[in-house]
Design an enzyme around this catalytic site. Structure first.
Site, short mmCIF file in Angstrom:
data_model
loop_
_atom_site.label_atom_id
_atom_site.label_comp_id
_atom_site.label_asym_id
_atom_site.label_seq_id
_atom_site.Cartn_x
_atom_site.Cartn_y
_atom_site.Cartn_z
N TYR A 49 -2.09 0.19 10.25
CA TYR A 49 -2.34 -0.49 8.98
C TYR A 49 -1.13 -0.37 8.06
O TYR A 49 -0.59 -1.37 7.56
CB TYR A 49 -3.58 0.10 8.29
CG TYR A 49 -3.69 -0.34 6.85
CD1 TYR A 49 -3.94 -1.66 6.53
CD2 TYR A 49 -3.47 0.58 5.81
CE1 TYR A 49 -3.98 -2.08 5.19
CE2 TYR A 49 -3.52 0.18 4.48
CZ TYR A 49 -3.77 -1.15 4.19
OH TYR A 49 -3.80 -1.56 2.88
N SER A 79 0.83 -1.21 0.00
CA SER A 79 0.00 0.00 0.00
C SER A 79 0.86 1.25 0.00
O SER A 79 1.96 1.28 0.58
CB SER A 79 -0.86 -0.03 1.26
OG SER A 79 -1.48 1.22 1.45
N LYS A 117 1.72 -3.32 6.62
CA LYS A 117 2.08 -3.56 5.21
C LYS A 117 3.59 -3.42 5.03
O LYS A 117 4.21 -4.21 4.31
CB LYS A 117 1.32 -2.59 4.30
CG LYS A 117 -0.16 -2.89 4.22
CD LYS A 117 -0.41 -4.20 3.47
CE LYS A 117 -1.85 -4.60 3.40
NZ LYS A 117 -2.07 -5.89 2.75
#
Ligand code: UDP
Length: 349
Positions: A150, A124, A154
């Protein structure tokens, strides 16, 4: 090829499954259905050229993943399964680390045991955090400094993939790894079968279309005082079918050795106000828009320099305007007012 697609019942994963089936591959879908939709897979099965298998499972069940890899003679893993809400990751970081990192480790260990050596990972642009203007448009060389759990999960998994790849090189069993850093993925497949069905929905384009459909009482623009031409945030909205195309190209072209990261975006930035104007043009509906304060952790401008994917994967976007993206979502949401529940209801009646 035989491809294991984790998260294949989810928004992006299901579009990938559709594309792989259309190319005649065998798709082995693993999804725990915590966020994915069984109906998405059922629909694909009905129209599949290639063969499709579905297993309801967490990727964290390494023994089961190993068994599936061996039983289906898997060539490549495409790893989409993840939790992907920034705000939720702030509230439930342990759940995010468990799901996005720990379960991923089990999946890699299963790859080792089953001698699977090709891996495509959904990363991402959230791994870049809040890059300064000097880094825009973002290349893969931009420092990675995530600002949410988050984004950190990643980035952690990217690093784990790099270490895994090194270890396999040392063992003389090299792997090929591609890490695709997605920008804002949007749109729905243009044959009308698949779409985005999140509960709750938080993404700008589907939220605006829900407002146009009268499913919500207007919507909010988060922040109108950003240092951008119209004061709202600028993002890169890449169409989901173009994103999936990048996966197929990465799968076909990735090389054994050091993992390679690719930014996947349209390469153009659009402000929130520009998106809302496009939604109003496409739907021909006016809806109330409230101006609200900034949402925590939203950088002012993010859009991709996708030259590496263009040069190395010979990838290019086919959708280069907002209207086409929005039209595909509008079409899907009109046909599926309750998302995949609409499919389930029409099959029953
Ligand atoms: N946004 C907004 N109203 C909404 C949802 C999103 O103004 O109801 C803004 C958000 O602040 C961001 C942009 O739209 O600047 C894209 O947000 P989205 O949640 O779609 O994706 P993100 O960039 O957070 O991954």
């Amino acid at each position: 090829m035989n491809i294991l697609i984790t998260g294949g019942a989810g928004y992006i994963g299901s579009h990938a499954v559709q594309r792989l089936l259309r190319e005649g591959h065998t798709a082995i879908v693993v999804d725990d259905l915590s966020r994915g939709h069984r109906e998405a897979v059922n629909q694909l099965d009905a129209h599949a050229d290639g063969r499709l298998y579905f297993y309801e499972s967490s990727v964290g069940d390494g023994t089961r993943m190993e068994r599936l890899m061996l039983d289906h003679d898997i060539d490549t893993v495409m790893h989409f399964a993840a939790l992907a809400y920034v705000g939720e990751s702030v509230e439930q970081p342990l759940r995010y680390y468990h799901n996005n990192v720990s379960c991923g480790i089990e999946l890699l260990a299963a790859c080792d045991r089953a001698a699977v050596s090709r891996f495509v990972f959904s990363s991402s642009c959230a791994t870049y955090g809040e890059p300064g203007d000097e880094h825009i448009p973002l290349t893969e060389e931009c420092p990675q400094s995530p600002v949410s759990p988050y984004g950190q999960t990643k980035l952690d998994f990217e690093r784990i993939l790099a270490a895994w790849s090194t270890s396999r090189q040392i063992a003389n069993e090299p792997v090929a790894v591609a890490m695709l850093r997605y920008f804002n993925v949007a749109g729905a497949d243009r044959s009308g079968t698949l779409g985005e069905d999140h509960a709750p929905e938080t993404h700008l384009i589907p939220v605006a279309i829900e407002a146009a459909l009268g499913k919500r009482d207007g919507m909010a623009v988060f922040g109108t005082d950003y240092p951008t031409p119209d004061g709202t945030c600028i993002r890169d909205y890449v169409h989901v079918e173009d994103l999936v195309d990048a996966h197929v190209r990465a799968m076909d072209r990735m090389q054994l050795g050091t993992p390679r990261a690719y930014n996947i975006g349209m390469g153009r930035g659009f402000s929130v106000r520009e998106v809302l104007a496009a939604v109003k043009r496409v739907t021909n509906v006016s809806f109330p828009v409230r101006e609200e304060p900034r949402r925590a952790g939203d950088p002012a401008r993010l859009f991709a320099c996708a030259d590496r994917a263009r040069n190395e994967l010979e990838w290019n976007t086919t959708v280069n305007d907002l209207e086409t993206v929005v039209e595909s979502v509008w079409h899907w949401m009109q046909q599926h007012p309750d998302g995949y529940a609409s499919v389930a209801a029409s099959t029953k009646s």
